[in-house]
Write an enzyme that holds these catalytic residues in place. Structure first.
Site, short mmCIF file in Angstrom:
data_model
loop_
_atom_site.label_atom_id
_atom_site.label_comp_id
_atom_site.label_asym_id
_atom_site.label_seq_id
_atom_site.Cartn_x
_atom_site.Cartn_y
_atom_site.Cartn_z
N LYS A 116 0.52 -1.09 -0.35
CA LYS A 116 0.29 0.11 0.12
C LYS A 116 0.35 1.49 0.16
O LYS A 116 0.39 2.18 -0.47
CB LYS A 116 -1.01 -0.17 1.09
CG LYS A 116 -2.12 -1.28 1.31
CD LYS A 116 -2.68 -1.61 0.16
CE LYS A 116 -3.60 -3.00 0.30
NZ LYS A 116 -3.56 -3.20 -1.29
N ARG A 297 -7.55 -7.07 -10.06
CA ARG A 297 -8.24 -8.19 -11.00
C ARG A 297 -10.23 -7.88 -11.11
O ARG A 297 -10.14 -6.52 -10.53
CB ARG A 297 -8.72 -8.79 -9.73
CG ARG A 297 -9.16 -8.54 -8.39
CD ARG A 297 -9.79 -9.32 -7.29
NE ARG A 297 -10.47 -8.15 -6.43
CZ ARG A 297 -10.08 -7.56 -5.19
NH1 ARG A 297 -9.10 -7.28 -5.37
NH2 ARG A 297 -10.85 -7.58 -4.59
#
Ligand code: MV4
Length: 674
Positions: A116, A297
């Protein structure tokens, strides 16, 4: 085009991918674990390969086994779906090295977004708005404390490897910072094996708004507008919608542009989502949204985007993976109408959203009102091994109100028995005033938890109807009225009947009789009610009581019935009038769950003999393990649960054969079995 695709996933997403493949003439290969031998995705696919035992770590997460399955069946591409191996860059590399197309982005793109802090630093450099904060590698507490001062309190400490809210700490003032940081780092180390944290300005009224992006291998990237996923509980999305309510056009343009910039920065190919956090304290504003993370995804909630754009995102994935350019340019993409998605789960909202497992005895899904993406059918087991999602219910309308009314109606048509579902909870959400107003927010569910989770009690008329059904009074008879053996000619006194219902462990005595054609009088728990009944079809009838008609459905098992009406559902059992005495006599014949929990180990098969004190069941309840032992020597008559099943307090797990009459003692000297 791709010739044959192996789908490295299960459940609804595997089924959804298979359907698009078949529509495009692409052959499919499913993979399955032991628990999924008879699963829907296996029966839909052209062929299927067994990949291992039920636990995901031994099947759906076995990259090498899955690649071998693709090679053996001649599949030239692998679609990872979501979850499992979908964001594992090493798997993407292994697939490519085996000469198979990975239907997804490059492993470099997956890696770039995996951590992150690195992702935020990268995005900041690319000119994408990022929450003010410190996203660097330096972890010295004094340094981070100074950074927090610079950012300005309140701040939020987050684990760099985190997600899902783990390791997050809100800090109000400098005095509390040191302790909060140490505790966040400990939690991050335990959860992710990485203690590193980042510090952000705390956004007090966040909305989760994400942008669907799509790239191809020719350098094109487009966005397909936003989804609002603010309605969450414990970081689990509950209902998603598109577009985002209250989003100014100027902000939509800015967010779309930022998302495309983000994807371009990593030469993104395939379907992806840029997750933003928006500060909604003063309405949505074009300069108050910031990059949070990128999901590399296809996402669970992708159907709401499909519903408002008319694009089949799986088709685009297949086309892009086969080297084609994006089917549409940005100028050819528009929002049309409004869409919602509700996630139907096997869980008990009233018991703290406890996951439910068991066999779905009956399952009606509202296919006429909604798009329903499901991976199960009636008769299937919801096992403890995987996510207990039953279906996604997706509705679309010309405007928000229509789409939401459709969702509400669709949820009222969900009829599942055998496993508790969150259908009624979801339906209550669709009529929650703040949500109806178009003010979804991340705290809404928690603020209204009681009214959303606690259902209406069944009316006395509903209880009387259950009694009628369980007594057989509603069964068609060969002679006379096919619907009602009690109607017509018999007098009340003659027709009167009695049953005792079990409603959530409470005994409810009901006596009832017909006093005319389809007219009934009953006494429920000592109180009189009367109502009319007219049949609609095999399962449904109209119940008229107190001047109102209710459409109700009855779904019955052998000795139980579930009544579905007004978006709620109530389950009733029939108490055997003789059971009381039996139960006392059979006291030591039953092994009962002393508290709600999970059956972790089961060492019992019908017919096996057991000795007193022998461990038969290990349960896990509230993080404790509990061993249940045989209360006496005997033989197991029946096993009523299976390993991995979630059971309620008081559930009968095992039954022993009744104790035999004492036999005469064996003669001295007679040989004995060891
Ligand atoms: C935040 C935040 C407030 N300020 N970051 C929660 C999970 C993770 N993906 C991001 N999360 C948050 N990050 C800052 N700087 C509040 C949340 C948050 C949240 C965000 C979106 C949807 C639901 C949420 C529920 C609680 C907290």
């Amino acid at each position: 085009m791709l010739r044959k695709v192996l789908i490295a996933n299960r459940g609804e997403i595997a089924c959804r991918i298979i359907r698009t493949c078949h529509r495009l003439g692409v052959a499919t290969v499913a993979v399955y674990s032991d628990a999924d031998r008879d699963a829907l995705h296996v029966s839909l696919a052209g062929e299927a390969v067994h990949i291992g035992p039920s636990p995901a770590a031994e099947s759906y997460l076995r990259g090498e086994t899955i690649i071998q399955a693709a090679l053996r069946t001649g599949a030239n591409a692998i679609h990872p779906g979501y979850g499992f191996l979908s964001e594992n860059p090493d798997f993407a590399d292994a697939v490519t090295s085996a000469g198979i197309r990975f239907i997804g982005p490059s492993s470099d793109a997956i890696r770039a977004m995996g951590l992150k802090d690195a992702a935020k630093a990268l995005m900041e450099k690319a000119g994408v708005p990022v929450v003010p904060g410190y996203h660097g590698a330096e972890q010295d507490p004094d340094f981070l404390s100074r950074e927090a001062e610079r950012i300005g309190f309140p701040v939020l400490i987050k684990a760099r490897a985190g997600g899902g809210g783990k390791g997050m700490r809100r800090v109000e003032s400098a005095a509390d910072f040191g302790e909060a940081l140490a505790s966040a780092q400990r939690e991050a180390l335990a959860a992710f094996g990485d203690p590193a944290c980042l510090i952000e300005k705390y956004i007090a009224h966040p909305r989760h708004i994400e942008i669907q992006v799509f790239g191809d291998d020719h350098g094109n990237v487009v966005h397909l507008f936003e989804r609002d996923c603010s309605l969450q509980r414990r970081h689990q999305k509950v209902i998603e919608e598109a577009p985002a309510p209250g989003m100014p056009e100027e902000m939509r343009l800015a967010m779309g542009e930022a998302a495309v910039k983000a994807a371009m920065a990593i030469s993104y190919s395939g379907a992806g989502t840029i997750e933003f956090i928006a500060d909604a304290s003063d309405g949505l504003k074009a300069d108050r949204f910031w990059f949070m993370e990128m999901n590399t995804r296809l996402q669970v909630e992708h159907p709401v985007t499909e519903a408002i754009t008319g694009v089949d995102l799986v088709e685009w994935q297949l086309r892009v993976a086969s080297g084609e350019p994006l089917p549409r340019s940005q100028d050819e993409l528009f929002i049309s109408g409004w869409a919602f998605e509700a996630r139907l789960y096997a869980e008990d909202a009233e018991r703290g959203f406890l996951p439910a497992t068991g066999r779905l005895a009956h399952l009606d899904l509202p296919e006429e009102l909604a798009r329903v993406d499901s991976g199960v059918r009636a008769g299937d087991r919801i096992s403890p091994f995987y996510d207990p999602m039953i279906a996604k219910i997706i509705t679309r309308g010309p405007d928000r109100q229509t789409a939401l009314s459709l969702l509400s109606a669709a949820l009222a048509e969900v009829r599942a028995t055998g496993v508790t579902t969150n259908a009624a909870f979801l339906r209550r959400l669709t009529i929650q005033p703040d949500f109806v107003e178009g003010l979804p927010d991340t705290g809404l569910i928690d603020r209204h938890l009681a009214e959303l989770t606690i259902g209406q009690s069944p009316s006395r008329e509903a209880m009387a109807l259950a009694a009628l059904k369980l007594s057989g009074a509603l069964e068609p008879k060969s002679r006379g009225d096919p619907w009602d053996r009690l109607s017509g000619f018999r007098l009340w006194a003659e027709a009167s009947d009695f049953v005792e219902l079990d409603y959530r462990g409470q005994h409810v005595p009901v006596s009832f009789g017909s006093i005319g054609e389809g007219v009934y009088a009953a006494t429920v728990d000592g109180k009189p009610v009367d109502f009319r009944l007219s049949r609609l079809d095999a399962e449904a009838c109209l119940l008229e009581a107190a001047g109102r008609k209710h459409r109700v459905h009855l779904v019955s098992g052998e000795r139980d019935v579930t009544i579905f009406g007004d978006g709620e559902n109530w389950h009733f059992g029939l108490i055997d009038p003789l059971a009381g005495e039996d139960e006392i006599a059979a006291g030591s014949d039953r092994i009962v769950a002393p508290m709600p929990g999970l059956v972790k180990l089961l060492r019992a098969t019908p017919g096996a003999s057991v000795t007193k004190g022998e461990a038969l069941v290990v349960m896990e309840a509230m993080k404790m393990e509990l061993t249940l032992a045989a209360p006496r020597d005997g033989t197991i008559a029946d096993v009523l649960v299976s390993q991995g099943e979630q059971v309620i307090e008081g559930a009968v797990l095992l039954i022993l054969e009744p104790e035999p009459e004492p036999e005469p003692a064996p003669e001295a000297g007679e040989p004995k079995d060891g």
